[in-house]
Write an enzyme that holds these catalytic residues in place. Structure first.
Site, mmCIF file in Angstrom:
data_model
loop_
_atom_site.group_PDB
_atom_site.id
_atom_site.type_symbol
_atom_site.label_atom_id
_atom_site.label_comp_id
_atom_site.label_asym_id
_atom_site.label_seq_id
_atom_site.Cartn_x
_atom_site.Cartn_y
_atom_site.Cartn_z
ATOM 1 N N GLU A 43 0.815 -1.221 0.000
ATOM 2 C CA GLU A 43 0.000 0.000 0.000
ATOM 3 C C GLU A 43 0.846 1.268 0.000
ATOM 4 O O GLU A 43 0.552 2.221 -0.721
ATOM 5 C CB GLU A 43 -0.950 0.008 1.210
ATOM 6 C CG GLU A 43 -2.140 -0.917 1.087
ATOM 7 C CD GLU A 43 -1.851 -2.345 1.538
ATOM 8 O OE1 GLU A 43 -2.795 -3.156 1.542
ATOM 9 O OE2 GLU A 43 -0.677 -2.640 1.873
ATOM 10 N N HIS A 74 -12.079 -4.735 8.712
ATOM 11 C CA HIS A 74 -12.694 -4.492 7.407
ATOM 12 C C HIS A 74 -13.916 -3.590 7.537
ATOM 13 O O HIS A 74 -14.744 -3.530 6.627
ATOM 14 C CB HIS A 74 -13.122 -5.811 6.756
ATOM 15 C CG HIS A 74 -11.995 -6.720 6.406
ATOM 16 N ND1 HIS A 74 -11.322 -7.465 7.356
ATOM 17 C CD2 HIS A 74 -11.412 -7.017 5.220
ATOM 18 C CE1 HIS A 74 -10.382 -8.185 6.756
ATOM 19 N NE2 HIS A 74 -10.414 -7.925 5.460
#
Length: 668
Positions: free
Chosen positions: A408, A475
């Site tokens: 990322e 999440h």
């Protein structure tokens, strides 16, 4: 001139292919940063500069590199690479103004020393976190490949900085994508006071390259001719056969990490053994012995350099100190951009799911901007975990719709590198939660780069966010408040398909960095009428969803739907204001609704403490107190991580508590 003992037969400067003219050019280029160093150390003792990061003893690496590359090839230096800046012919007066925090410096006094870049000189400067620039080099290298430019990009790292995760990510992405990037590690033995054996367990960086599938070379970093020859040879090869290469330049730091830290932690014999390897004096001795350089020429060069340095310093010192101007400080936060909202060309529209509206915006923006590149995990052939980019590879090709490694930080940094080369980039976080791994790139590179030295970051980071889908603590987080506190970013958070398309198009159009939050629970549960044509919505403008006179509910995202449902169930007449843009947020719209109803409650999905609602409620209390008929209230989720079990998650979310609090406010 400093005189020390030089090494006997230590250096092989007489390298095939290096002409007499080049030797003289390299020497003059090498002499400049050393003479500046000597002057800066005097000025530091005199209190005329506040800090100095010395590259004494390492100058040959910068000088070999900058002379080996073409002038229009990007170099990403660190704070011991003064020779890169002087070697690219940056005016000394402006360089010294930068060191002194003067207005004509590259950062207008907003950052110090070598923390700046100059597109004109093809230099991208560092930030203090060191490692993130590796990924920016990847992005520049990717731009070279996409544009079919036969160019190379070179980025520096110290041996200490190599311990950061960004070093691994930068090398890994470059290797996977075969990017034309040279990674130069200045192996000088210390990260501040920590010696190499306490920093890593291997001996040489050439051992690391093969693990990434990267060629590796070790060179004598104190031998300017060897550095020049090797980098020139590698660059010529890479231009024809693009790929990354790792170069380990062995050298030593002869002064402290910065002058205040000193060198008492370095064993005396180690300092003495490296002192005789001085890159300037040994090269000078070689040139004199070969009659390439003579004493009169040497004297003439020193006089010329001294004159240039003194003239540059006189000009920089004569400049007055900066007078702060708050308006200028704020206006330089973002790259100039005057948005003109674009209306659909026709009345044609269709019912789209939230997820399809996002996909439609991406597709039309890809068509509108041929320089837009999409990057993210699994967004290629698979179409992304939410299928938003399904079919995009067939439509736009793998070069523009790029699957990425699980890196990322490197991908966000690469997006910035693309922007430096004039591209637009969209990065999809598979889940907004995963952005924590790339946090530094967003808050310290994307957000600050225009304010610091005028480079825009044309990057949109898409953030699938929110709870309500039983996905647990990693999440489901609402993390928009992490970034709300960071000047230089723009944040949008649509609540419906129409806004989702228009706001995403607007974000991609704007050359500034955006975080675009999209609630996962709305993807396939919410539909709405969406124009077929390309259109944009105004950034920074809230939307009044429903009108009423009893209370103002200020919210965003899925909170809009909770607010509507709750107001209807209670039968209250509410102004429901959808912020849509969180940064910058619409103060005028907030004040207007407060004036109208006199009662205000803020609703957010994010945890209550430290959320965006707290800031806006504080602003209302400060600026709209005279219009209030009740205390400003707010509601949000519990101050816990997001739980997995549906019953726990329902209790975590604020819907039921919001209903109770809204009743209390109505009855106040």
């Amino acid at each position: 001139m400093t005189q020390i003992k030089t090494a006997e037969n230590q250096f092989q400067f007489d390298i095939e292919g290096i002409s007499t003219e080049t030797h003289l050019q390299l020497y003059e280029s090498l002499l400049m940063p050393r003479r500046i160093e000597e002057k800066m150390l005097i000025l530091l003792r005199q209190g005329k500069i506040s800090k100095w990061f010395s590259g004494w003893g390492q100058e040959a690496i910068s000088i070999g590199v900058v002379n080996a590359l073409e002038k229009d090839e990007f170099i990403l230096p660190m704070h011991r690479n003064l020779g890169i800046f002087t070697g690219r012919d940056i005016p000394l007066s402006r360089l010294f103004a930068q060191f002194q925090g003067k207005k004509t410096g590259f950062t207008k006094g907003r950052d110090r020393s070598f923390h700046f870049g100059s597109i004109e000189h093809h230099i991208v400067g560092m930030i203090s976190h060191l490692g993130p620039q590796m990924a920016i080099a990847d992005g520049i290298g990717l731009a070279h490949k996409l544009s079919n430019e036969k160019k190379v990009c070179l980025v520096f790292s110290g041996d200490g900085a190599s311990s950061e995760g960004d070093f691994h990510e930068g090398l890994n992405v470059a290797a996977v994508w075969k990017l034309p990037v040279i990674f130069v590690v200045e192996h000088n033995g210390y990260g501040l006071s920590t010696p190499s054996e306490e920093q890593f367990a291997f001996k040489n960086f050439t051992d690391k390259g093969p693990g990434y599938g990267i060629e590796s070379y070790r060179i004598d970093g104190n031998n300017v001719a060897e550095v020049y020859s090797m980098i020139k040879k590698l660059a010529e090869d890479i231009r024809e056969n693009p790929r990354p290469i790792l170069v380990e330049a062995m050298t030593f730091r002869m002064r402290g990490h910065e002058e205040a830290s000193g060198t008492k932690y370095v064993p005396k014999d180690l300092m003495e053994s490296w002192a005789v390897k001085d890159p300037v004096l040994n090269y000078e001795k070689f040139l004199l012995d070969r009659s390439i350089l003579s004493e009169p020429i040497l004297k003439e060069l020193n006089a010329k350099i001294k004159k240039l340095i003194n003239e540059g310093l006189d000009k920089a010192f004569s400049e007055s100190s900066i007078t702060a101007d708050s308006q200028e400080e704020l206006s330089d936060l973002y790259a100039p951009f005057s948005q003109i909202p674009i209306l659909p060309k026709s009345d044609k529209s269709r019912e789209l799911r939230f997820v399809d509206a996002i996909s439609d915006a991406l597709k039309q923006s890809m068509q509108k901007f041929p320089n837009l590149v999409l990057m993210g995990q699994d967004i290629g052939t698979y179409g992304g975990v939410f299928k938003i980019t399904d079919g995009f590879v067939e439509a736009f090709g793998k070069e523009r719709v790029r699957n990425t490694p699980l890196c990322e930080s490197a991908i966000i940094g690469a997006a910035l590198g693309l922007s430096i080369k004039g591209y637009k980039a969209m990065v999809e976080m598979q889940f907004a939660d995963f952005v924590s791994v790339g946090f530094n790139q967003i808050v310290n590179n994307l957000a600050k780069i225009h304010y610091r030295w005028g480079q825009n970051a044309d990057v949109v980071v898409r953030m699938p966010t929110g709870a309500g889908v039983a996905a647990g603590p990693f999440h489901s987080q609402s993390n928009e408040a992490w970034f709300f506190h960071t000047p230089g970013l723009k944040i949008v958070y649509p609540s419906n398909p129409y806004d989702a398309k228009g706001l995403l198009n607007a974000a991609l159009e704007d050359p500034n960095p955006y975080l675009y939050f999209e609630h996962k629970a709305l993807y396939r549960s919410l539909t709405g009428e969406v124009p077929d044509d390309y259109y944009t919505l105004p950034i920074g403008q809230a939307k009044l969803v429903t009108e009423g006179s009893e209370v103002s509910i200020i919210t965003y995202g899925i909170g809009v739907h909770w607010a509507k449902s709750t107001a209807e169930s209670l039968g209250c007449k509410a102004d429901i204001l959808d912020l849509r843009t969180l940064l910058p947020w619409d103060k005028d719209a907030v004040e207007k609704t407060v004036r109208k109803t006199g009662k205000v409650i803020f609703l957010q999905e994010d945890c209550l403490t430290g959320g965006i609602g707290g800031e806006i409620c504080a602003w209302i209390a400060e600026h709209c107190f005279q219009y209030l008929d009740a205390p400003v209230m707010r509601e949000g989720s519990l101050d816990t991580p997001v739980p997995f079990a549906p019953t726990l998650e329902k209790n975590f979310l604020p819907v039921e508590r919001f209903s109770d609090k809204l009743k209390n406010l109505l009855e106040y």
